[in-house]
Structures are given as structure tokens and as C-alpha cells.
Design a protein around this motif. Sequence first.
Motif, PDB file in Angstrom:
ATOM      1  N   GLN A  95      30.599 -48.301-126.685  1.00  0.00           N
ATOM      2  CA  GLN A  95      31.888 -48.018-126.064  1.00  0.00           C
ATOM      3  C   GLN A  95      32.188 -46.523-126.118  1.00  0.00           C
ATOM      4  O   GLN A  95      31.915 -45.874-127.124  1.00  0.00           O
ATOM      5  N   ALA A 242      39.052 -52.340-111.581  1.00  0.00           N
ATOM      6  CA  ALA A 242      38.580 -53.014-112.793  1.00  0.00           C
ATOM      7  C   ALA A 242      39.525 -52.694-113.952  1.00  0.00           C
ATOM      8  O   ALA A 242      39.608 -53.444-114.910  1.00  0.00           O
ATOM      9  N   ASN A 244      39.383 -50.638-116.341  1.00  0.00           N
ATOM     10  CA  ASN A 244      38.841 -50.265-117.649  1.00  0.00           C
ATOM     11  C   ASN A 244      39.418 -48.937-118.107  1.00  0.00           C
ATOM     12  O   ASN A 244      39.573 -48.675-119.294  1.00  0.00           O
TER      13      ASN A 244
ATOM     14  N   ASN C 103      29.871 -53.323-115.632  1.00  0.00           N
ATOM     15  CA  ASN C 103      29.557 -53.021-117.030  1.00  0.00           C
ATOM     16  C   ASN C 103      30.298 -53.945-117.998  1.00  0.00           C
ATOM     17  O   ASN C 103      30.712 -53.519-119.065  1.00  0.00           O
ATOM     18  N   HIS C 106      29.521 -54.109-121.782  1.00  0.00           N
ATOM     19  CA  HIS C 106      30.089 -53.191-122.770  1.00  0.00           C
ATOM     20  C   HIS C 106      31.601 -53.241-122.825  1.00  0.00           C
ATOM     21  O   HIS C 106      32.196 -53.012-123.874  1.00  0.00           O
ATOM     22  N   TYR C 107      32.229 -53.460-121.688  1.00  0.00           N
ATOM     23  CA  TYR C 107      33.684 -53.425-121.636  1.00  0.00           C
ATOM     24  C   TYR C 107      34.181 -54.801-121.193  1.00  0.00           C
ATOM     25  O   TYR C 107      34.303 -55.068-120.009  1.00  0.00           O
ATOM     26  N   LYS C 108      34.423 -55.639-122.196  1.00  0.00           N
ATOM     27  CA  LYS C 108      34.710 -57.044-121.888  1.00  0.00           C
ATOM     28  C   LYS C 108      36.202 -57.262-121.671  1.00  0.00           C
ATOM     29  O   LYS C 108      36.790 -58.153-122.264  1.00  0.00           O
ATOM     30  N   TYR C 109      36.807 -56.440-120.856  1.00  0.00           N
ATOM     31  CA  TYR C 109      38.219 -56.633-120.590  1.00  0.00           C
ATOM     32  C   TYR C 109      38.389 -57.643-119.467  1.00  0.00           C
ATOM     33  O   TYR C 109      37.544 -57.750-118.583  1.00  0.00           O
ATOM     34  N   GLY C 111      40.322 -57.555-116.893  1.00  0.00           N
ATOM     35  CA  GLY C 111      40.323 -56.907-115.588  1.00  0.00           C
ATOM     36  C   GLY C 111      38.915 -56.608-115.116  1.00  0.00           C
ATOM     37  O   GLY C 111      38.598 -56.710-113.928  1.00  0.00           O
ATOM     38  N   ASN C 112      38.071 -56.241-116.062  1.00  0.00           N
ATOM     39  CA  ASN C 112      36.690 -55.908-115.722  1.00  0.00           C
ATOM     40  C   ASN C 112      35.916 -57.161-115.311  1.00  0.00           C
ATOM     41  O   ASN C 112      35.083 -57.126-114.409  1.00  0.00           O
ATOM     42  N   TYR C 115      36.933 -57.802-111.844  1.00  0.00           N
ATOM     43  CA  TYR C 115      36.230 -56.854-110.965  1.00  0.00           C
ATOM     44  C   TYR C 115      34.829 -57.387-110.647  1.00  0.00           C
ATOM     45  O   TYR C 115      34.400 -57.425-109.493  1.00  0.00           O
TER      46      TYR C 115
END
Lengths: 278, 638, 272
Positions: A95, A242, A244, C103, C106-109, C111-112, C115
Motif C-alpha cells: 500500500q 474507483a 481509491n 488494483n 492491493h486496495y480492497k476498498y 469503491g474499488n 470500479y
Amino acid sequence: MSSKNDAKGKAANTRTVRFNIKRCDGPGQPSRWERFDVPVQSSSAGSGSANVISCLQWIAANPVTIEGRKTTPVSFDCGCLEEVCGACTMVINGQVRQSCSCLMDSCAPNDGDEVTLEPMSKFPVNRDLFVDRSRLFNDLERIRGWVPIDGTYDLGAGPRETPEQQQQRYKLSECMSCGCCLEACPQYTLEPDEKEWDHAFVGAAVISQTRYFNMHATGKELAKQRLDVMSGPGGVSDCGNAQNCVKVCPKEIPLTESIGSVGRQTTIHKIREFFMGR
Amino acid sequence: MGSNELRVIVVGGGLAGLAATVRIAEAGLPVDLFSLVPVKRSHSVCAQGGINACNEVARQQGYSEYEHFDETIYGGDFLQHQPPVYEMAHMAPKIIDLLDRMGVPFNRTAEGMRDLRLFGGSLYKRTHFAGATTGQQLMYALDEQTRRYRSEGKVTAYEFWEFLWPVIDVDGKCRGIVAQDLRTMQIRSFRADAVVIATGGCGLVFGQSTNSVMCTGGAASRCYQAGVKYANAEFIQVHPTAIPGADKLRLMSESARGEGGRVWVPAVKKDGKWAPHPDSGRDPRKLDEATERWYFLEEKYPAYGNIVPRDIATREIFSVCMAGFGVGGGNMVYLDLTHRSREFLETRLGGIIEIYRKFVGEDPAELPMKIFPGVHYSMGGLWTQYAPKGDLKGMVKGDPRNMMTNVEGLYAFGEVNYQYHGANRLGANALLSCIFDGLFCGEGVAGYVREMGADPASQASASMYDEVVRREESRIKSLLSSKGGENPYQIAKELGAEMTAASTVVKSGARLEKALAKLEELRGRHERMSLADTGSWANQNLNWARVVGDMLALADPILRGGLMREESRGSHYREDFTERNDERFLKTSVAEFDATTGRSRITHEDVEIGLVKPRVRNYGKVGSKSKTKKNEPATASA
Amino acid sequence: MAQNKSFLEKHHFLLRRLHSLAGVVPIGVFLLFHLTTNASIVWGAINKGKFEGVHPGAATFQHEVGFIHSLPALILIEIFGLWLPIAFHSVLGVYYATTGKNNVAHYKYQGNWRYTLQRISGYIGVLFIFYHVATLRWHWTFLVPGGTKWSGEWAASTLAAAIQGSESGFTAMGVVVALFYMLGVSLLVFHLANGLWTAAITWGLTISEQAQKRWGYVCAAAGVGLMALAWSAVIGFATLDYEEARLAEERVRHGEVTIVTESQRADAGERE
């Protein structure tokens, strides 16, 4: 201000953290992994927690891998070490974040814990963890990221501003161009070739700065030019939502609100242009 | 490079460097801007509290530019030349206006005016601020203006370049610099008709400090080694409130006290006197306010309370800890903001509250912060001259002498300049002095360069430049080939520990002597290093090894200046000479580098005190012999 | 290629916004009507009591289809109102989607994830729509297990057979087709609901985090409603008995069964 530590005391409150570091000797060079065991003091003595920076500094002074092989100190970028300059951004355990505020107490609290360090993947690597973020600054230039004042001579005070608007602008102005939002963005891509910079997605930081400058009474003067960039290739409409960016922003800047706001500004800008000409 | 084109080089992209860049570019001269880091990441971003200037509210309460000037002189223990300070205080309100026009998001009142806060060394609210990241906000505003000139091609930035040496011709004029690209490691010369050094402080000489990692003093040291005088080196400000860390000390802004923060230690009263608390590590919230907390600053300085100047606060905190009052028996006192509402803290101090939360893991709205003094700022710096007005009230505008070092054409702006702050800098005056130097004295640089028109650097002989390049290349070659076994990181660590122990809050002749001996040893070891990295691409190891040598050179005047100054004044406190001695030492220490020994030669020169006569400086401390002359208003608004 | 790129760049904003708009109007609106029509296989049953012995859903559906097929210049409406917008949205959408790189590892949000799912649903949705239109509208029966040719005359029964793999209930391949339908419509409904949410940010309708959150709830609710329609349609046809549907269709065509809404009842009354 001095710290005394006899050998016995050290053993009692020291643990070992293993660092896996992705290294690269220079642009275009292959990357490789090296591992280092770093002794970390626990922070009980009021000395503050060790962080990734202090561990990298330790490695610089003792550049020996776990295999006992001598190597070169790891190159990395850092500045203020208190998360206001943005320099020391890297990918830690997958991260993106600032390495100065990555404390060992929270990210590797136990003896034998591992920490993985990689350079940001969206910017060309200069060496090891040290990357080249000039594209970000170039984009700030493209959007005319400044307030067009008449010069530095004394012309009285600036425009008055409500506390509400000041708080809003202040929050946006805290952006330190660290690049976290860009690294985590699935739409932002690595563009080593400068020629691509004019039409590759600019990312949340620059969109938010556009909003910041368009909010200021004098800054507005350049709003049209900024919105031309924002409605062009690589502008705000390339955002894939997204979101992020807002999650990883260390300054908790409302980047997604900026994206919405600049989206609205470009919509109005283009409709106006359609009906009223340029 | 055009044939007869005149150019200016600015080294350093912090507030002073950028202010100078903008002003000089605006005057129509092309500027080459050199910085170790992208300029937006310069150390000025770390300044938190604010920037001082007389304002309408304070003015109507009896404040004035003159008062600001007087406070600065008094705060600096009368060691600074007064005309430049006078000029700075009077330009300050205009600087705030300008920054306001540039779009700095200064905090606002309900009516939309710029809000103000109290700061150390003043009883008036005269500090303008943008949250608790004022330096960052001012930096960004100037960075933006610089970007504008960059986009117009009037400023060329060389970021990730390190200044190595000034090029000085046979007449003693500075004609350019030699610098190194930190990525390609290429060393090359750059011609210029004037060079502005704006490279900030030297906190890293003390190992741990509140400074950024590039604040080694390397550039200043190289100028000093090249023949520029270095003044008042011994005056190093130790900030009273920092939080300790493994890599650095993190600043907790003076604004925490300006906004009502109270400093105290756990204590109990015994026979009417405070004694260390038997359980001083206990939950601070459980300690009774009246009987178990000693608000020592408020008790000792009823008028100023927690907002005494930094040197005083630092010494008081240091001494209560030495007397065993420290929290949990360690070196820490409480800085308490828990009586302020969370919302108040977020809007006015957000930046530092967040730093404390992130790096300590406790919430200052819930628990008092634990702090201890840390090395923060260098009042001393490269020696500069100025052109006083006839009545000493200010400097002659546009005069090329303003802030020029003893090397013609070589200027020093900002923290690296020794002017303005004397023996102790007042909080929120640093941002001011940096921008003032850039704007006011930048004009003098432009004036100087125009005068040089007949003999531009572009026409100077190439051999002069090549020679410096060759010397720097051979210096690097010898560093790379040295096989003595010494480690530059170890040398720096030992230097930092020694400097911190010998030359910070409390100094003594004997300890300084010992430190000078240690310095001698370290200098010897620096000649016998082995580098772990001998590569030729982005070799940070090499840059560090080189700058450690420069830090060693600069440490010498810091120690020796302190040793020679047998008095106590401002930040400089000698336990063997505890009183100020105006007769012998109301003087600037001037250091010159002796290339054969690597040591400094210190001489003393008079200070221009024509406007305010020195008076006793005790900030109304209870029990002190004489009152300060000026009548302080009784209403110290909280 | 270079020219293509410059065209895209020149009209970058317009194309982006048309792409966004096309997803809502006409495609989104069409999807709403289409799902409502198809779900009549289930909601038609509300009027069960009114019919004697025929499958009310099949009857309702047949009536709806009949109405649609009675529209003038249907082929033009289909080409310009549907196929071209869908093709435009798909082609551009796939191109835009390839400019990103997900991704979520790595970024398990949340919103992601959306996406990523938006892009996956786009890709699979294009395939599904193509299969759906090719098999039923263009009669590429070689892609239909059991080879059933869908007919507007026998709208419900032939559709049931096409989904089930035969006229006499599920075959193995029929199960695959039915599952593909289930997946396809689910993804398309998600794609529309999430697309509505992102479009509001893109156009600048929702700016504040609060507004985005609130609009998110609205889109989620719309998504749930559409999903209910979509699933009922698929389940309705997957469980429809061929013969039963056949009977209902016959009687609708011969006017022996009328449909239920008040207006239609009134219409019917007038005609009589």
C-alpha cells in the motif's frame, strides 16, 4: 537529550524486523529483492517509535543483507519526516503511504515481523525507492496552478473570504504532491515518456488543485484555461470513480468532492462554450 | 546561454529562495534556481505557527511596527543590528497583504478578516496563520508564483541538484557556482552575475533536530570554507516543545501555547515549595489541578505565562526536568490543550494535532502532550552587510549591499543569513525574515547585477570555472577511493550526540573544550572513510559522506564561538558565566575558516544598537531584580 | 491509428459525455422497459383470477410483445435507438476500460471493487447482449441449444424453450444458458445502477461526500428494484411450461383473452 543504553538493556527491548526491499540500480535496470534484518528499539523509553526511515538509515549505516553479503545503501527520498513535504512516499506492504509516518510499533510490532518496501509504480524509478515525480509538477504547470497576481509590489490586501470558504480552501491547499492518490488510482498510468504527459490522466491531486485555484477570487481569472485542460484528454472525465484516491490521501483531502466539482465546472464550461462560443 | 545575458543563481528553494526568485524574475532577470529537492518539498513547509506583522486590531490596542521591531530586538537579547530589523518590521504588514493576494488561505474571522493569534514574546495578537501549517501554505503560494515564472521560461529550476562550491574570481567576486546532479552525478559549473544562498539551517549538525534531512548546513559550510564569514554560529535555538522520535524530533508549534496551551509537570507542595510528584507517571487526568500540577511558566512569568520566548521556555523546561520533575522521571513535561474544544483544535491547530496523533498515537484533545526541547533554528549564519539609512531607521531600498556577504555578488537570505534574530528568534518571525530577505533584498541583487552589466559572467574566462569543477571531481574521486574503514553515518551520529550534549541548552567552557577535541578526532576519521557505495548513479552514500565533512567544518565555529562567548545571552547559556555581559559581548562573533587546520578563527565586532538601548531582559520574571523598562499592558489576552 | 487517436482526443470531452449519456438514455431507459416487459411473465400473474385456464404471465407477455411489434418503423427505432447507442457505448466503453488497470488486490476498498466490477460487467455484458440479440432477434439458432427459433408470434413459449434448451424442459446446455442469462442480466443491472451513481459525479450533479452517499442509496435501491425485475424475468421464463405458454399465446392472438390495465380495459371496451 542523551540516551544511555548498556548492552543488557538493549537486548531486553530490541526486536528484529525483516525488510524486503525492491531494489533497482537505475532507470532501465532490472529490479531485484534484498532482505535486511534491522534491530528496532521499542518505544517505551520515551524515545518515540522507530519508523521506516530510521530503519532505512540503519541499513544505510550497515548495508549487509541477511545472507551476510555487503551491498550498497538503499536510495530513498525523504525530507521533513513529519508528513508535510510528501517526499518519502513509497509502497509499504503493498500500500502506498509516507514512510516517515509508518511506525514500526504499528506495522511490525513483534520480533520477526516483515516489512516490504517497493518504489511507487506509477513513476519512473531513479534508483531503489527513489522515484521521479516531475510529471506531477508538470501537470500543475499545465493547469496554471497559481493565482495570477499583478506582481509583488504593495497593492493592498487580497480579497476577503468567509471562514467557511477558507476552511474549504485550506483543506485543498494541504496537498503536498506526494502522489499517493496517483499510485492507488487504477486509471493513472506510468508514463516514462514525457510526450505522453499531455494526454495521460492527470489524477486526483491535480484535479483537486484545479478546484482550489478556481475557488479563489483572483485565481478564477484562469478558470477557463484550467477547464480546457480538465475537459481535454487526460482531464477529469478520464476518472473511473474507483475513489481509491480519497482513501489513501494522507491529508484526508476530499479528492472525490473535487472530482465532482471539477466535473460540474467542465460540464458548465462546455455547455456555455457550445451555446456562447469561446 | 546568450552572449551578454545577465543571470542570477538562487541556491535553495525554500521561502527565502523562492521569494528572491520571484522578485528577481519580476525585475526582468533570468534566474537559475537550484534545490536538493523539488522546491515544493523544501524545509519551510515544516514551519507551523504563523507569521508576525502589525495589524489593524493590534494597532488600535497600542501595537505598532515599532513595537514589533522592539519585541524582536528584546527577544533577540539585543544582539542583532537594528536597522534591518526595523525595516523588516515595517514591511511585515505589506508582506502579509501580498501573501493574501497570492491566495494563502489565512484563517478568517466571522467577518472575513484575517484571524490572529498570540505568540511567544508578545502580549498582542500579531501572528497571522493558516491552521498549524502556515509555513507549508506560504511555501505553496510562493511555489505557485515561481511555477508561473517557470512556465514563462524566466526561471529555470535545477531540482535534485546539490550546490558544491561558489566560483569566486581573482577580484573576489562571485561569478557562479559548481553543482552536482544527484541522479547522474554529473558535476558542472553555472555562470551567474550574482548568487543568492538561501539554504536554510544546519539542524543535522546536532544529529536529531526538528529540521528536515537536507538541513545539513552543507551549502553554508561550503561558502564558509570558500572564504565567506560565518557569524553568531553559537546561537542555536532549541525549541521548547518537540516530540522525540527515532529519526528526528517533531515540532509541536509554539501556537499550541499561543492558543492557550499550558505547560506543567506533576508535582506536590512541600513546605510551600513544589517538589517532584512521587507518582509522576500517573494518568495526568487524575492529577489535581491545584495541588498536583505545577504550571511553572505561569507561576514564574505572570505577565507572559506560557508565551515567554523560546530560550526562556526551553531553559525552564530543561531545568525542571533536571530537577527531577519530568513526567515519569524522564525528560518530558506536559503541554496541555485538553481544556480546548476539539473543534477549536481542529480548525486552528489541526496540522500539529494530526502530527501528534500519528507519531505518538495519543489524542491531544484527550491527553496532555508529552514534549521536550529540541534543536530547531540557527540564528547564526553567513555574515552579511547592509546599507543603513542615515537615521538608522531601516535599510536603503535597492542597495546592492543589503545582505551581501563579504564576497561580492554572493548573498545570503533566510535562515542562512545571520541577521534579524540576534541571540534568540521570536516565534513566527522566521517566515517573515525569509520572505523579507527575498522581496526587499532581492531588489538589491537585481541592482547589483545591472551594475555588473559591463563585465558579465557570460564573458568570464572558462578556466576559472573548469578549475573548480576539477577540484570537486577530484574531491569525489578521493572520497570514492578512500579505504580507511570509517563509516560516515557513524561519524555523523557521534557528531550529533556530541554537539547536542555540549552545545544546546546549557553549555560550559570545559564541555565545549571537550567537544572541540572530539571534533578534532572526528575530522581525522572523516579523512579515513570507506564508502559502501562507489557507484556513479544517484549515489546518496557519497553525497552524505561529503556533507558530513562540511558539517564537521561548521560545527567548529558553533563550539568555538560558544567557548569564546563568556556570557549568557538568549539561546546561549553558559553555566560558568550566567549573566549577560554587554561590555565584552554585545558583539557579533565572526568566524573565518582556516583551511590549514580546518578550524575557525573567531573575532568579535560591534552591533548597531542605535535605535533601542539594551535593557534587562527577564520578561517580568517573579523575583528578578529590576523590571523591564517598557510598560507591559496588564491584559494578556488568552 | 494516429488519425483515430486524434479524433478521440479532439472530441474527447464530447465522446466521454455521450458515452455517459448513452448509458442512461437510451440504454438505461430501454433496459428498464425491457426488464419490465419481460418480468410480466411473473407480474402478469397478478391478474390470474381474470383468466380462465391460461398462463397469465405468458398471456401478458405475448400482449406486450405484440404491442411492441405493432410499432411503426420498428427496425429504425431498433437501429438508431438501441443497436447503435449500445454499440457506441460498448466500443467506447471497452476502449476506456482498457486505459485503466485494476488494483483491487492491493486496495480492497468497496469503491474499488465496484470500479473493477463495472468493467467486468461491461465486458461480460457486451458478450451477453450480443448473444441475446443474435440468438433471439437475428435468429442465429446454431447458438441456441435445442435450436429454438424465437418468434414474436409465440413470444413466451419460444423464449422459454430457447432458455431451457428444448421445448420439453431443461437440458444440460439449457441450464448453462439460463445461468448465463442470470449472470448477464445481473451484471447489466449492476452496471446500470453503478453507472448512474458515477454519472452523477462525472456530470457534477453530486459533489459533496454526503450527496454522493445519498445518491448512492438511491442508485442501490434502483438497482435492487431492477434486479428483482431481471431475476423474475429469467426465473419466470426458465420455469415456464412450453405448452401452457403456447395455449395462452394462441388465445391472446385470437382476442380471446384481454389484458388487465384499466386503460387497456377501456381501450378494449371502445373497440368492442
